[in-house]
Structures are given as structure tokens and as C-alpha cells.
Design a protein around this motif. Structure first.
Motif, PDB file in Angstrom:
ATOM      1  N   ARG A  12       0.855  -1.200   0.000  1.00  0.00           N
ATOM      2  CA  ARG A  12       0.000   0.000   0.000  1.00  0.00           C
ATOM      3  C   ARG A  12       0.889   1.248   0.000  1.00  0.00           C
ATOM      4  O   ARG A  12       1.862   1.331   0.701  1.00  0.00           O
ATOM      5  CB  ARG A  12      -0.929   0.031   1.214  1.00  0.00           C
ATOM      6  CG  ARG A  12      -1.998  -1.055   1.194  1.00  0.00           C
ATOM      7  CD  ARG A  12      -2.908  -0.882   2.391  1.00  0.00           C
ATOM      8  NE  ARG A  12      -3.980  -1.878   2.352  1.00  0.00           N
ATOM      9  CZ  ARG A  12      -3.896  -3.111   2.871  1.00  0.00           C
ATOM     10  NH1 ARG A  12      -2.774  -3.481   3.444  1.00  0.00           N
ATOM     11  NH2 ARG A  12      -4.920  -3.946   2.790  1.00  0.00           N
ATOM     12  N   SER A  13       0.394   2.285  -0.728  1.00  0.00           N
ATOM     13  CA  SER A  13       1.157   3.535  -0.833  1.00  0.00           C
ATOM     14  C   SER A  13       0.959   4.392   0.415  1.00  0.00           C
ATOM     15  O   SER A  13       0.062   4.146   1.236  1.00  0.00           O
ATOM     16  CB  SER A  13       0.731   4.320  -2.073  1.00  0.00           C
ATOM     17  OG  SER A  13      -0.622   4.702  -1.943  1.00  0.00           O
ATOM     18  N   VAL A  14       1.796   5.458   0.565  1.00  0.00           N
ATOM     19  CA  VAL A  14       1.699   6.392   1.696  1.00  0.00           C
ATOM     20  C   VAL A  14       0.365   7.103   1.680  1.00  0.00           C
ATOM     21  O   VAL A  14      -0.275   7.338   2.706  1.00  0.00           O
ATOM     22  CB  VAL A  14       2.863   7.402   1.642  1.00  0.00           C
ATOM     23  CG1 VAL A  14       2.712   8.438   2.757  1.00  0.00           C
ATOM     24  CG2 VAL A  14       4.208   6.704   1.772  1.00  0.00           C
ATOM     25  N   GLY A  15      -0.110   7.515   0.533  1.00  0.00           N
ATOM     26  CA  GLY A  15      -1.402   8.203   0.442  1.00  0.00           C
ATOM     27  C   GLY A  15      -2.539   7.350   0.951  1.00  0.00           C
ATOM     28  O   GLY A  15      -3.493   7.841   1.558  1.00  0.00           O
ATOM     29  N   THR A  16      -2.434   6.043   0.708  1.00  0.00           N
ATOM     30  CA  THR A  16      -3.498   5.150   1.182  1.00  0.00           C
ATOM     31  C   THR A  16      -3.525   5.145   2.692  1.00  0.00           C
ATOM     32  O   THR A  16      -4.597   5.195   3.324  1.00  0.00           O
ATOM     33  CB  THR A  16      -3.270   3.738   0.645  1.00  0.00           C
ATOM     34  OG1 THR A  16      -3.231   3.792  -0.790  1.00  0.00           O
ATOM     35  CG2 THR A  16      -4.379   2.802   1.084  1.00  0.00           C
ATOM     36  N   TRP A  17      -2.352   5.117   3.306  1.00  0.00           N
ATOM     37  CA  TRP A  17      -2.305   5.110   4.771  1.00  0.00           C
ATOM     38  C   TRP A  17      -2.845   6.420   5.357  1.00  0.00           C
ATOM     39  O   TRP A  17      -3.540   6.418   6.379  1.00  0.00           O
ATOM     40  CB  TRP A  17      -0.876   4.892   5.248  1.00  0.00           C
ATOM     41  CG  TRP A  17      -0.441   3.452   5.114  1.00  0.00           C
ATOM     42  CD1 TRP A  17       0.437   2.908   4.240  1.00  0.00           C
ATOM     43  CD2 TRP A  17      -0.920   2.377   5.915  1.00  0.00           C
ATOM     44  NE1 TRP A  17       0.566   1.550   4.411  1.00  0.00           N
ATOM     45  CE2 TRP A  17      -0.287   1.183   5.476  1.00  0.00           C
ATOM     46  CE3 TRP A  17      -1.838   2.247   6.980  1.00  0.00           C
ATOM     47  CZ2 TRP A  17      -0.525  -0.068   6.031  1.00  0.00           C
ATOM     48  CZ3 TRP A  17      -2.051   0.989   7.525  1.00  0.00           C
ATOM     49  CH2 TRP A  17      -1.403  -0.155   7.044  1.00  0.00           C
ATOM     50  N   ILE A  18      -2.518   7.537   4.729  1.00  0.00           N
ATOM     51  CA  ILE A  18      -3.031   8.828   5.240  1.00  0.00           C
ATOM     52  C   ILE A  18      -4.543   8.873   5.156  1.00  0.00           C
ATOM     53  O   ILE A  18      -5.227   9.355   6.076  1.00  0.00           O
ATOM     54  CB  ILE A  18      -2.387   9.987   4.447  1.00  0.00           C
ATOM     55  CG1 ILE A  18      -0.886  10.062   4.742  1.00  0.00           C
ATOM     56  CG2 ILE A  18      -3.063  11.318   4.776  1.00  0.00           C
ATOM     57  CD1 ILE A  18      -0.152  11.088   3.915  1.00  0.00           C
ATOM     58  N   ALA A  19      -5.094   8.381   4.077  1.00  0.00           N
ATOM     59  CA  ALA A  19      -6.555   8.358   3.910  1.00  0.00           C
ATOM     60  C   ALA A  19      -7.203   7.512   4.972  1.00  0.00           C
ATOM     61  O   ALA A  19      -8.268   7.860   5.520  1.00  0.00           O
ATOM     62  CB  ALA A  19      -6.910   7.875   2.515  1.00  0.00           C
TER      63      ALA A  19
END
Length: 370
Positions: A12-19
Motif C-alpha cells: 500500500r502507498s503512503v497516500g493510502t495510509w493517510i486516507a
């Protein structure tokens, strides 16, 4: 599954974790809001709080102002502060200061009196026919004789019978519309100089301490000597106390006639012009409280600067200390030019009072026509 192959697990990408984190926070806040909405209570002061386990009462921030107490009057919404604006009048031109009243200066249309009239009425009878507004009277002549009852004058110098003349002088000088001028010889003195040779007189050279004689066998006071200055200043003050408007100083100079080479100047510490200026300054200072003007009577030679080294008369030094200058001048314009040149540019010369050649008439002492 064949050997060497496994199923793919993507990262999973960093943006996915922030979301995911933001979504979790939103859900937590929503749950907290719903919990607070159903479990919130109001304190006595209007604040909102939530009762939490282990934490007790947790007060929530006020989003809207509390409703006013029914017992208090609602003054309505708060008004912005009032700013006081004062309309100041526009600054106009500054008022001009009131001009100071100019001192009254009487023109010198004078008659020289050889003898005193009996009273003010007799004086008016002398002045009116000649259109004069004042008089000149000799109070001390070139011998040092004094023509009023002087309490400080040398006893032999005070002329007999002056008690009556003194009272007449007081009455004549008291008239406000009559200009009274005392003709006062300064340094030509055969009385006080002879009585005080060493301390007050001009003395002979080679005969130390003995008085010098001029061509008429008269004596002179030495203005450098303090005793001589004190004597002259004291007599000048007495004239002011009699009420004279003006003191006309004659022979404020060193002698120029006679055997002047016999005069002892070796002990002098001042220049002649400085000694004369010192005496004139002391006279002027002493007369200031009485408002008496101080004037100089000059000869034509003194005006022209002749024999200046012998006489000590330096116009540039003396004129700034005088109110008027009397001189016998056929050409008033030329005489005025001499005075103006002596005081220098930008300095006002003393008023010139011309004397005609013919004595005994009003034209003898008069202001030149403009």
C-alpha cells in the motif's frame, strides 16, 4: 501451485495510509460528537460539559454565547467603541502683537538761559515767543563751579546763593511739556582738582603729584583716577535728582591747549579713549534709574577727528554711549554723515542736535529739518 511461485501481495502507498488515518479520525470525532450530544450537560455558568469515566467532567468549548439569565436585562448587541471626534477650527493667521508705545521724544528747540526765571510762568514767557519747547542751563562751568546747592560738591566750587536757584530748578524741571537740559562741564575743574591733586587731577611731569595748569591757569581732572570719576558721577546724579531730562556733557576730553608736553601721563595704565569711555559708562549707568538722557557737546575739531591723540575723543568709542550729539555745524547733513560713519554700518547713530553760530536765540539749539 507450482513450486517456485507464490501469490502476489502488493504494497500500500503512503497516500493510502493517510486516507485510512483521516477516516479513522473522522469516525472517532463523529462518535464523540454523538456521545456528547446525548450525554452533554450544562453547568450553572452556562458552560457545556461531558461526564467521562476516569476523567470526570470535561468542559467543551463555547461555540455560541450562552443565553442570558432571565433575571438580567438584555442590553442588546454590544456597540463598537465610540470615537470622539472634535472639529478643531482651522488655524488662521496668528494675531499681530500690539505695537509697543514709542517713547515720546521732544524736538530740541531750546533756549539757553543765562539766568534763571523766577518760576514756570516766566519761563513760558521766554520760550513761547521763540517757539521753543525747552531750555539749556549751565549747572557746572569750565572752572568747576557748581550752580546748585550740591551736598557733595567741593565746598569752594558751590556758588553762594544757590539754595534759591535749586528750588527754582526743581520747579522748572517738573514741567512735563518742557524739555530741561543741564549743561555740565565734565573734566575742566579748578576746584576739586586743586584740592585733590595727586588723587584726582592731571599732574605735571617732573613735579610729581603737583597739578598741571592749562593756558588759562585752569586745572583738569584725570578720568583714569577713580576719585575723579566718583566726584563727577556723584554730581551728575544730583542733576538727575533735580529733575533734568537730559545731561549735556561738555569737555569730556583731555586738554589740548597749553603746555601739554608738561603733563605726566607716564603713570597712566589706560588709553585716553578708554578712560573717557569708562567715565561716560559710569555716568550713564548711574543715571539710568532716573531716566535721564546723556548727551555729548562736541567741538568741530572733535567731530572732524582733529587732535584725537591729545584729546582722547574717539567717536567710535563714545557715540554708542550717547543719546544725542550737540555740535555747531553749518552743514547738518555732513555732520550726520560723520556720526553714521563713526558708529558703523547697521548701528544707529545718536540724534544730531545742531547749534547755530548766533547765541541767545532758539536757532542756537535746534534739530535740523528733515
Amino acid at each position: 501451485m507450482a513450486k517456485g511461485y507464490q501469490s502476489y501481495r502488493g504494497r500500500r502507498s503512503v497516500g493510502t495510509w493517510i486516507a485510512i488515518i483521516l477516516l479513522v479520525l473522522i469516525l472517532v470525532a463523529a462518535c464523540a460528537f454523538l456521545y456528547a450530544q446525548y450525554n452533554a450537560s450544562y453547568a450553572d455558568d452556562g458552560r457545556i460539559y461531558v461526564e467521562l469515566p476516569y476523567f470526570g467532567k470535561v468542559y467543551l468549548p463555547m461555540l455560541v454565547p450562552p443565553e442570558p439569565d432571565p433575571g438580567e436585562e438584555d442590553d442588546g448587541p454590544a456597540l463598537p467603541p465610540v470615537q470622539l471626534v472634535v472639529d478643531e477650527p482651522e488655524a488662521g493667521p496668528e494675531p499681530e502683537p500690539e505695537p509697543e508705545p514709542e517713547p515720546v521724544v521732544l524736538d530740541h528747540h531750546l533756549v539757553e538761559l543765562s539766568a534763571l526765571p523766577t518760576d514756570a510762568g516766566d519761563l513760558a514767557g521766554i520760550l513761547a515767543p521763540q517757539g521753543a519747547n525747552g531750555f539749556v542751563y549751565t549747572v557746572r562751568d569750565d572752572t568747576g563751579a557748581i550752580f546748585w546747592a550740591s551736598p557733595t560738591g567741593q565746598s569752594k566750587a558751590v556758588q553762594p546763593g544757590t539754595e534759591t536757584e535749586t528750588e527754582i530748578l526743581r520747579s522748572l524741571c517738573a514741567s512735563e511739556d518742557v524739555l530741561s537740559v543741564a549743561r555740565f562741564n565734565v573734566l575742566h575743574d579748578s576746584y576739586y582738582a586743586f584740592a585733590n591733586m595727586k588723587d584726582a587731577a592731571i599732574c605735571q611731569n617732573g613735579n610729581y603729584g603737583y597739578v598741571w595748569y592749562d593756558s588759562r591757569s585752569y586745572h583738569w581732572l584725570e578720568p583714569e583716577k577713580e576719585m575723579a570719576r566718583q566726584y563727577v558721577v556723584g554730581l551728575a546724579v544730583e542733576c538727575a535728582q533735580l529733575g533734568f531730562d537730559e545731561l549735556l556733557l561738555e569737555e569730556l576730553c583731555y586738554p589740548t591747549r597749553g603746555n601739554t608736553y608738561k603733563i605726566n601721563y607716564g603713570d597712566n595704565t589706560m588709553e585716553k579713549k578708554d578712560a573717557l569711555a569708562l567715565l561716560l559708562t559710569e555716568i550713564r549707568t548711574a543715571l539710568e534709574p532716573y531716566g535721564t538722557k546723556v548727551s555729548l557737546l562736541l567741538t568741530q575739531d572733535e567731530l572732524d577727528g582733529k587732535e584725537q591723540d591729545a584729546s582722547g575723543v574717539d567717536l567710535a568709542t563714545l557715540l554708542p554711549l550717547a543719546d544725542c550729539v550737540y555740535v555747531q555745524a553749518a552743514d547738518p547733513a555732513a555732520a550726520q554723515a560723520v556720526l553714521d560713519a563713526a558708529v558703523g554700518e547697521g548701528v544707529e547713530a545718536p540724534m544730531l542736535v545742531c547749534m547755530a553760530a548766533e547765541p541767545g536765540t532758539v536757532e542756537n539749539w535746534c534739530v535740523p529739518a528733515a
